[in-house]
Write an enzyme that holds these catalytic residues in place. Sequence first.
Site, PDB file in Angstrom:
ATOM      1  CB  CYS A   1      25.007  14.236   5.986  1.00 44.20           C
ATOM      2  SG  CYS A   1      25.732  16.112   5.042  1.00 44.20           S
TER       3      CYS A   1
ATOM      4  N   GLY B   1       8.100 -14.090   6.662  1.00 41.22           N
ATOM      5  CA  GLY B   1       7.387 -13.326   7.288  1.00 41.22           C
ATOM      6  C   GLY B   1       7.671 -12.131   6.255  1.00 41.22           C
TER       7      GLY B   1
ATOM      8  CB  VAL C   1      14.678  -0.332   7.388  1.00 41.28           C
ATOM      9  CG1 VAL C   1      14.672  -0.295   6.437  1.00 41.28           C
ATOM     10  CG2 VAL C   1      14.298   0.045   8.266  1.00 41.28           C
TER      11      VAL C   1
ATOM     12  CG  HIS D   1      15.492  -3.464   0.928  1.00 35.83           C
ATOM     13  ND1 HIS D   1      14.372  -3.726   1.782  1.00 35.83           N
ATOM     14  CD2 HIS D   1      16.197  -3.553   0.074  1.00 35.83           C
ATOM     15  CE1 HIS D   1      13.883  -4.233   0.081  1.00 35.83           C
ATOM     16  NE2 HIS D   1      15.444  -3.945  -0.533  1.00 35.83           N
TER      17      HIS D   1
ATOM     18  CG  ASN E   1       3.509 -15.168   4.364  1.00 38.27           C
ATOM     19  OD1 ASN E   1       2.574 -15.194   4.748  1.00 38.27           O
ATOM     20  ND2 ASN E   1       4.200 -14.151   3.748  1.00 38.27           N
TER      21      ASN E   1
ATOM     22  CD  GLN F   1      12.759  -8.695   1.548  1.00 35.40           C
ATOM     23  OE1 GLN F   1      11.328  -7.154   0.439  1.00 35.40           O
ATOM     24  NE2 GLN F   1      12.625  -9.170   1.948  1.00 35.40           N
TER      25      GLN F   1
ATOM     26  CB  CYS G   1      28.139  19.626   6.628  1.00 33.32           C
ATOM     27  SG  CYS G   1      27.072  18.694   5.793  1.00 33.32           S
TER      28      CYS G   1
HETATM   29  C1  BV8 Z   1      15.859  -0.706  -7.579  1.00 32.53           C
HETATM   30  C2  BV8 Z   1      12.979   0.685   2.682  1.00 32.53           C
HETATM   31  C3  BV8 Z   1      17.579  -0.543  -8.665  1.00 32.53           C
HETATM   32  C4  BV8 Z   1      12.796   2.217   2.777  1.00 32.53           C
HETATM   33  C5  BV8 Z   1      11.237  -0.524   0.956  1.00 32.53           C
HETATM   34  C6  BV8 Z   1      12.040  -5.929 -12.063  1.00 32.53           C
HETATM   35  C7  BV8 Z   1      10.532  -6.332 -11.682  1.00 32.53           C
HETATM   36  C8  BV8 Z   1       9.272  -4.893 -10.930  1.00 32.53           C
HETATM   37  C9  BV8 Z   1       9.773  -4.223 -10.085  1.00 32.53           C
HETATM   38  C10 BV8 Z   1      11.306  -3.853 -10.095  1.00 32.53           C
HETATM   39  C11 BV8 Z   1      12.240  -4.582 -10.239  1.00 32.53           C
HETATM   40  N1  BV8 Z   1      13.561  -4.554  -9.777  1.00 32.53           N
HETATM   41  C12 BV8 Z   1      13.433  -3.543  -9.576  1.00 32.53           C
HETATM   42  C13 BV8 Z   1      12.118  -2.753 -10.138  1.00 32.53           C
HETATM   43  C14 BV8 Z   1      11.649  -1.260  -9.157  1.00 32.53           C
HETATM   44  C15 BV8 Z   1      11.065  -1.519  -7.020  1.00 32.53           C
HETATM   45  C16 BV8 Z   1      10.008  -2.852  -7.736  1.00 32.53           C
HETATM   46  O1  BV8 Z   1      10.254  -3.982  -6.853  1.00 32.53           O
HETATM   47  N2  BV8 Z   1       8.953  -2.609  -6.598  1.00 32.53           N
HETATM   48  C17 BV8 Z   1       7.906  -3.549  -6.832  1.00 32.53           C
HETATM   49  C18 BV8 Z   1       7.172  -2.564  -5.153  1.00 32.53           C
HETATM   50  C19 BV8 Z   1       7.713  -4.305  -7.272  1.00 32.53           C
HETATM   51  N3  BV8 Z   1      12.386  -1.762  -7.005  1.00 32.53           N
HETATM   52  C20 BV8 Z   1      13.661  -0.788  -6.331  1.00 32.53           C
HETATM   53  O2  BV8 Z   1      12.693   0.114  -6.485  1.00 32.53           O
HETATM   54  C21 BV8 Z   1      14.636  -1.354  -5.541  1.00 32.53           C
HETATM   55  N4  BV8 Z   1      15.721  -0.770  -5.988  1.00 32.53           N
HETATM   56  O3  BV8 Z   1      15.347  -1.348  -7.963  1.00 32.53           O
HETATM   57  O4  BV8 Z   1      16.678  -0.098  -7.913  1.00 32.53           O
HETATM   58  C22 BV8 Z   1      16.716   0.538 -10.174  1.00 32.53           C
HETATM   59  C23 BV8 Z   1      16.273   1.199 -10.414  1.00 32.53           C
HETATM   60  C24 BV8 Z   1      15.597   2.078 -11.294  1.00 32.53           C
HETATM   61  C25 BV8 Z   1      14.333   1.364 -12.413  1.00 32.53           C
HETATM   62  C26 BV8 Z   1      15.142  -0.402 -12.086  1.00 32.53           C
HETATM   63  C27 BV8 Z   1      15.605  -1.161 -11.424  1.00 32.53           C
HETATM   64  C28 BV8 Z   1      14.328  -0.923  -3.949  1.00 32.53           C
HETATM   65  C29 BV8 Z   1      13.519  -1.877  -3.689  1.00 32.53           C
HETATM   66  C30 BV8 Z   1      13.440  -1.560  -1.761  1.00 32.53           C
HETATM   67  C31 BV8 Z   1      12.555  -0.129  -1.697  1.00 32.53           C
HETATM   68  N5  BV8 Z   1      12.909  -0.177   0.402  1.00 32.53           N
HETATM   69  N6  BV8 Z   1      12.009  -1.343   1.430  1.00 32.53           N
HETATM   70  C32 BV8 Z   1      11.937   1.506   3.838  1.00 32.53           C
HETATM   71  O5  BV8 Z   1      11.884   0.807   4.766  1.00 32.53           O
HETATM   72  O6  BV8 Z   1      10.908   3.386   4.245  1.00 32.53           O
HETATM   73  S1  BV8 Z   1      11.180  -1.831   0.342  1.00 32.53           S
HETATM   74  C33 BV8 Z   1      10.260  -2.497   1.711  1.00 32.53           C
HETATM   75  O7  BV8 Z   1       8.936  -3.174   1.417  1.00 32.53           O
HETATM   76  C34 BV8 Z   1      10.333  -3.492   2.521  1.00 32.53           C
HETATM   77  O8  BV8 Z   1      12.040  -3.514   2.716  1.00 32.53           O
HETATM   78  C35 BV8 Z   1      10.276  -5.090   1.702  1.00 32.53           C
HETATM   79  O9  BV8 Z   1      11.103  -4.558   0.475  1.00 32.53           O
HETATM   80  C36 BV8 Z   1       9.021  -4.398   1.548  1.00 32.53           C
HETATM   81  C37 BV8 Z   1       7.673  -4.641   2.086  1.00 32.53           C
HETATM   82  O10 BV8 Z   1       7.519  -6.712   1.832  1.00 32.53           O
HETATM   83  P1  BV8 Z   1       7.640  -7.166   3.326  1.00 32.53           P
HETATM   84  O11 BV8 Z   1       8.838  -6.909   4.242  1.00 32.53           O
HETATM   85  O12 BV8 Z   1       7.320  -8.583   2.649  1.00 32.53           O
HETATM   86  O13 BV8 Z   1       6.879  -6.433   3.706  1.00 32.53           O
HETATM   87  P2  BV8 Z   1       4.693  -7.226   2.986  1.00 32.53           P
HETATM   88  O14 BV8 Z   1       3.921  -6.229   4.077  1.00 32.53           O
HETATM   89  O15 BV8 Z   1       4.727  -6.496   2.182  1.00 32.53           O
HETATM   90  O16 BV8 Z   1       4.787  -8.220   3.734  1.00 32.53           O
HETATM   91  C38 BV8 Z   1       4.588  -8.847   5.098  1.00 32.53           C
HETATM   92  C39 BV8 Z   1       4.441 -10.837   4.785  1.00 32.53           C
HETATM   93  O17 BV8 Z   1       4.483 -11.181   5.878  1.00 32.53           O
HETATM   94  C40 BV8 Z   1       3.076 -10.790   3.991  1.00 32.53           C
HETATM   95  O18 BV8 Z   1       2.999 -11.540   3.054  1.00 32.53           O
HETATM   96  C41 BV8 Z   1       2.667 -11.792   5.983  1.00 32.53           C
HETATM   97  O19 BV8 Z   1       1.631 -12.257   4.661  1.00 32.53           O
HETATM   98  C42 BV8 Z   1       3.466 -11.624   6.265  1.00 32.53           C
HETATM   99  N7  BV8 Z   1       3.125 -11.983   7.697  1.00 32.53           N
HETATM  100  C43 BV8 Z   1       2.262 -11.060   8.714  1.00 32.53           C
HETATM  101  N8  BV8 Z   1       2.371 -11.852  10.007  1.00 32.53           N
HETATM  102  C44 BV8 Z   1       3.753 -12.850   9.273  1.00 32.53           C
HETATM  103  C45 BV8 Z   1       4.251 -12.781   8.352  1.00 32.53           C
HETATM  104  N9  BV8 Z   1       4.135 -13.974   8.195  1.00 32.53           N
HETATM  105  C46 BV8 Z   1       5.472 -14.988   9.198  1.00 32.53           C
HETATM  106  N10 BV8 Z   1       4.527 -13.953  10.585  1.00 32.53           N
HETATM  107  C47 BV8 Z   1       3.795 -13.428  11.269  1.00 32.53           C
HETATM  108  N11 BV8 Z   1       3.772 -12.940  12.164  1.00 32.53           N
HETATM  109 ZN    ZN Z   2      26.572  16.465   6.844  1.00 32.79          ZN
END
Ligand code: BV8
Ligand code: ZN
Length: 246
Positions: A128, A189, A104, A120, A215, A102, A152
């Site tokens: 563009c 993670g 980038v 992602h 995790n 997930q 462009c």
């Molecule tokens: C979509 C790129 C079709 C950009 C990202 C079903 C149910 C509910 C909601 C939805 C659903 N289907 C769709 C949705 C909507 C939405 C969604 O899921 N919302 C959530 C908030 C409920 N999904 C979307 O919009 C997706 N598109 O479904 O399109 C559609 C369209 C319209 C309507 C319906 C469907 C697109 C989702 C992608 C968005 N882009 N990133 C950017 O990076 O700027 S998401 C981004 O956030 C990340 O890529 C990643 O996916 C997420 C963050 O999660 P994590 O990476 O896990 O990070 P986080 O900080 O949360 O957790 C870190 C973990 O690591 C913690 O648990 C921590 O304890 C642990 N940790 C910390 N240190 C360590 C560790 N583990 C191990 N070792 C360590 N040292």
């Molecule tokens: Zn262009």
Amino acid sequence: MDTHISEELIEKLRRAKSVAALTGAGISAESGVPTFRGDEGLWKKFSPEELANFDAFMRNPDMVWEWYNYRRKIIEEVQPNPGHLALSKLEEMIPSFVVITQNVDNLHQRAGSKNVVELHGNILRNRCLSCGRIIESETLDFSEGVPRCPYCGGMLRPDVVWFGEMLPEEALQKAYRAAETCDVFMVLGTSAVVYPAASLPEIAFRQGAFIVEINPEVTPVTDFAHVSLRGKTGEILPKIIEAFSK
Ligand code: BV8
Ligand code: ZN
């Protein structure tokens, strides 16, 4: 705090023909890349709604670009950590191994992982809005606000998937196929709350894969994981490689 690497886990990996690893921001935390929901989390300062969606970009492209420039600078300055390196090693040791990320941040690729599915997108690429071309960040000058397409003149956006946007079809199909066919599915993670990525561990569980989570915190996957190790990927994955290589 269960960090014990059981003989059963190593045995499952040894016998596995195909292993898939889903990674999130946590695997890059030890490299110094802020996670999304951690204390220094990216979201603490900015809410996802505000920044990681197309409407926010069209409302205020400068602010969104300022945020991605901030993140890209961090990512360009850090190094892959032992967690990333362990996965690239595991890829050499297991017949079929895929990293489904997930993130980038391009750190899996920099650690030497070849078979990486970017769910992602990637912050080092830009797209563009007019001609659709993909432009590598290193060729662009980000000092003048919103970067423009060298072909462009159109407005560029980071080649990442924003909330409400569909994931790249090919990457999504590869991820579903890996979850549906793997013998071991590792969840590394990730807080497992963003969909459709968060549906992959359950798909793997339902088809009988052995689910391994690493995790420091409990997540929605912990309930059904066969093994859930409370610790850091950068510390536990190298130990798994060591035990696996014995
Ligand atoms: C979509 C790129 C079709 C950009 C990202 C079903 C149910 C509910 C909601 C939805 C659903 N289907 C769709 C949705 C909507 C939405 C969604 O899921 N919302 C959530 C908030 C409920 N999904 C979307 O919009 C997706 N598109 O479904 O399109 C559609 C369209 C319209 C309507 C319906 C469907 C697109 C989702 C992608 C968005 N882009 N990133 C950017 O990076 O700027 S998401 C981004 O956030 C990340 O890529 C990643 O996916 C997420 C963050 O999660 P994590 O990476 O896990 O990070 P986080 O900080 O949360 O957790 C870190 C973990 O690591 C913690 O648990 C921590 O304890 C642990 N940790 C910390 N240190 C360590 C560790 N583990 C191990 N070792 C360590 N040292
Ligand atoms: Zn262009």
